[in-house]
Design a protein around this motif. Sequence first.
Motif, mmCIF file in Angstrom:
data_model
loop_
_atom_site.group_PDB
_atom_site.id
_atom_site.type_symbol
_atom_site.label_atom_id
_atom_site.label_comp_id
_atom_site.label_asym_id
_atom_site.label_seq_id
_atom_site.Cartn_x
_atom_site.Cartn_y
_atom_site.Cartn_z
ATOM 1 N N LEU A 60 -16.003 -5.239 -27.836
ATOM 2 C CA LEU A 60 -15.043 -4.786 -27.155
ATOM 3 C C LEU A 60 -14.885 -3.384 -27.059
ATOM 4 N N VAL A 61 -14.725 -2.680 -28.364
ATOM 5 C CA VAL A 61 -14.664 -1.231 -28.479
ATOM 6 C C VAL A 61 -15.866 -0.497 -28.061
ATOM 7 N N GLU A 62 -17.025 -0.860 -28.261
ATOM 8 C CA GLU A 62 -18.192 -0.425 -27.499
ATOM 9 C C GLU A 62 -18.146 -0.365 -25.962
ATOM 10 N N ASN A 63 -17.741 -1.214 -25.494
ATOM 11 C CA ASN A 63 -17.501 -1.406 -23.932
ATOM 12 C C ASN A 63 -16.436 -0.270 -23.435
ATOM 13 N N LEU A 64 -15.508 -0.288 -24.231
ATOM 14 C CA LEU A 64 -14.348 0.645 -23.904
ATOM 15 C C LEU A 64 -14.791 2.109 -24.261
ATOM 16 N N ARG A 65 -15.377 2.464 -25.136
ATOM 17 C CA ARG A 65 -16.208 3.679 -25.343
ATOM 18 C C ARG A 65 -17.037 3.975 -24.004
ATOM 19 N N ARG A 66 -17.701 3.127 -23.665
ATOM 20 C CA ARG A 66 -18.572 3.448 -22.452
ATOM 21 C C ARG A 66 -17.685 3.781 -21.241
ATOM 22 N N GLU A 67 -16.876 3.014 -21.014
ATOM 23 C CA GLU A 67 -15.719 3.051 -19.604
ATOM 24 C C GLU A 67 -15.087 4.572 -20.016
ATOM 25 N N GLU A 108 -7.910 7.097 -13.995
ATOM 26 C CA GLU A 108 -8.921 6.275 -13.713
ATOM 27 C C GLU A 108 -9.440 5.570 -15.131
ATOM 28 N N ALA A 109 -9.770 6.494 -15.952
ATOM 29 C CA ALA A 109 -10.259 6.037 -16.956
ATOM 30 C C ALA A 109 -9.503 4.781 -17.765
ATOM 31 N N LEU A 110 -7.951 4.986 -17.531
ATOM 32 C CA LEU A 110 -7.078 3.836 -18.228
ATOM 33 C C LEU A 110 -7.278 2.766 -17.084
ATOM 34 N N ARG A 111 -7.404 2.865 -16.206
ATOM 35 C CA ARG A 111 -7.657 1.739 -15.213
ATOM 36 C C ARG A 111 -8.759 0.916 -15.471
ATOM 37 N N ARG A 112 -10.041 1.626 -15.818
ATOM 38 C CA ARG A 112 -11.259 1.025 -16.175
ATOM 39 C C ARG A 112 -10.968 0.396 -17.811
ATOM 40 N N ALA A 113 -10.132 1.126 -18.506
ATOM 41 C CA ALA A 113 -10.048 0.443 -19.786
ATOM 42 C C ALA A 113 -9.411 -1.018 -19.676
ATOM 43 N N THR A 124 -7.468 9.244 -24.504
ATOM 44 C CA THR A 124 -7.607 9.254 -23.033
ATOM 45 C C THR A 124 -6.170 9.657 -22.573
ATOM 46 N N ILE A 125 -5.248 9.061 -22.945
ATOM 47 C CA ILE A 125 -3.707 9.339 -22.718
ATOM 48 C C ILE A 125 -3.481 10.793 -23.046
ATOM 49 N N ARG A 126 -3.812 11.494 -23.956
ATOM 50 C CA ARG A 126 -3.539 12.824 -24.306
ATOM 51 C C ARG A 126 -4.284 13.775 -23.354
ATOM 52 N N ARG A 127 -5.479 13.272 -23.100
ATOM 53 C CA ARG A 127 -6.285 14.397 -22.044
ATOM 54 C C ARG A 127 -5.471 14.261 -20.769
ATOM 55 N N ALA A 165 -4.249 -6.164 -12.721
ATOM 56 C CA ALA A 165 -3.341 -5.439 -11.693
ATOM 57 C C ALA A 165 -1.914 -5.315 -12.203
ATOM 58 N N GLN A 166 -1.694 -6.459 -12.905
ATOM 59 C CA GLN A 166 -0.165 -6.376 -13.547
ATOM 60 C C GLN A 166 -0.221 -5.434 -14.732
ATOM 61 N N VAL A 167 -1.114 -5.425 -15.360
ATOM 62 C CA VAL A 167 -1.376 -4.575 -16.834
ATOM 63 C C VAL A 167 -1.189 -3.103 -16.341
ATOM 64 N N TYR A 168 -1.963 -2.808 -15.398
ATOM 65 C CA TYR A 168 -2.172 -1.478 -14.881
ATOM 66 C C TYR A 168 -0.958 -1.265 -14.229
#
Length: 202
Positions: free
Chosen positions: A66-73, A88-93, A139-142, A183-186
């Motif tokens: 999961l962490v590796e997938n998140l890193r790619r996204e 957009e990065a958070l949506r992908r996360a 990502t949030i800080r960015r 959708a609900q989480v985002y």
Amino acid sequence: MQRPDEKKRQLIVATAAKMFAARPFHKVRLDDIAAEAHLGKGTLYVYFDNKEDLYISLIYDGFERLVENLRRELSATAADGSLLPAAEALRRAVDALVGFAFAHPHLFEMMRNVGEIKRLHAGEWKAKRQEFMELIANTIRRGVENGELTDQNPEMTAACLGGMVRSIMLFGPRDLGEREVAAQVYRLIGHGIIKRPCGKPQ
């Protein structure tokens, strides 16, 4: 002496995951896993030291993926080579987290009892959890620096994001699909549920 075979290891892992998800940790025996996988019990010891080692390895391996997938996204770039907007990065996360949850629902059931044996592999767990939190928080800080987002505590938000997905998978309605959950989480992360401010947070 048997030599390790990755196909056998994956068979053991898949069999054990189903059994640990269906029964409490203390009710699953290595004999049962071996029988279900049509392997001798001794074969399990070629890959794992004991039941606790197998259990923790299952959860850790899944979380590592999961962490590796998140890193790619979260490091994905736009057509011009720049990083995607933080929103957009958070949506992908969120999509990655929810997609992983639906692909591996047994892991969340297993993780409910991880505290029973958390003394094992404690260092690896702490490091991987920290890596997960930092990926989201950075990502949030960015986004805050770019003026896209507003968040006084990115670390807390990062913890909430993972917790929301886990809670929905464990306790949410059973008829929800992957898209609905994402959708609900985002929506909660991006917009909240309050239409008008009801007062300043304490």
